[in-house]
Design an enzyme around this catalytic site. Sequence first.
Site, short mmCIF file in Angstrom:
data_model
loop_
_atom_site.label_atom_id
_atom_site.label_comp_id
_atom_site.label_asym_id
_atom_site.label_seq_id
_atom_site.Cartn_x
_atom_site.Cartn_y
_atom_site.Cartn_z
N PRO A 1 0.80 -1.23 0.00
CA PRO A 1 0.00 0.00 0.00
C PRO A 1 0.84 1.28 0.00
CG PRO A 1 -0.86 -1.57 1.61
CD PRO A 1 0.45 -2.12 1.13
N GLU B 1 -0.33 -9.26 8.10
CA GLU B 1 -0.37 -7.84 8.41
C GLU B 1 0.63 -7.05 7.57
OE1 GLU B 1 -1.53 -4.29 10.12
OE2 GLU B 1 -2.48 -6.25 10.14
N ARG C 1 -0.18 -7.11 -22.05
CA ARG C 1 -0.89 -6.74 -23.28
C ARG C 1 -0.16 -5.63 -24.03
NH1 ARG C 1 -4.74 -3.05 -23.43
NH2 ARG C 1 -6.26 -4.50 -24.32
N ASP D 1 -5.98 2.49 -26.25
CA ASP D 1 -6.70 2.22 -25.01
C ASP D 1 -6.89 3.48 -24.18
OD1 ASP D 1 -7.06 -0.46 -25.40
OD2 ASP D 1 -5.30 -1.07 -24.26
#
Length: 248
Positions: free
Chosen positions: A90, A117, A154, A169
């Site tokens: 994170p 954790e 991709r 895209d």
Amino acid sequence: MKIDVLSLFPGMFDGVLNESIIGKAQERDLLDIQVTDFRPYSDDVKHHTVDDYPYGGGEGMLLKPQPLFAAMADLDQKRPGPKRVILLDPAGTPFTQSVAQDLSKSDHLVFICGHYEGYDERIRELVTDEISLGDYVLTGGELGAMVIIDTTVRLLPGVLGNDQSAANDSFATGLLEYPQYTRPADFEGRKVPDVLISGNHQKIDQWRLKQAIKRTYLRRPDLLDKMKLTREQQDLLWEIQDELKGID
């Protein structure tokens, strides 16, 4: 490209990596993916423990450094050469299309998928890149790794049937993708815009650019704030803003 994934739950990758575009890329030898369970690398021969309580107290368990250091050492022997080692965390750099484009230039990616954790801080010594999918918490790094792998693969030459598809895209140019239509031209009174069946490719390109700017302006104006618009793009944006004022 070579991709290695170090995970405690390698079975999670079976469907994702063996189907659709990623599966076909492997069949055509454009991609070599291996997923390794790093639990057997634990020096706890009896229980294969990979986590422990944090020093200083606190909630949850942390991944121990030893199993991952051992797994990486073995990987370096089996598949030598430079690697970009990615930690799903994170606190990492937010994942974007430009990050995927950068990763797609690498020859060998390694993903470390954590659980519990968090990580023992010393595991970061193995890492070249720390990446986060967004401001939310997943149970483990596996889902994040799947998303990054799919987005990156991709972009590799030859993986898509038409390499230009990736260039058009959403986010590839900084804009959201323009609206698209297929047959029939008239579906229950809902008609395809005339310009798209006009055969005038210059006008089609201009319409698509304007629609991409309009969609981005209405749905993700923050993306426009980050872009350095060309003169044509800026003129179209002003035109769109004037048109929307007229509607109000």
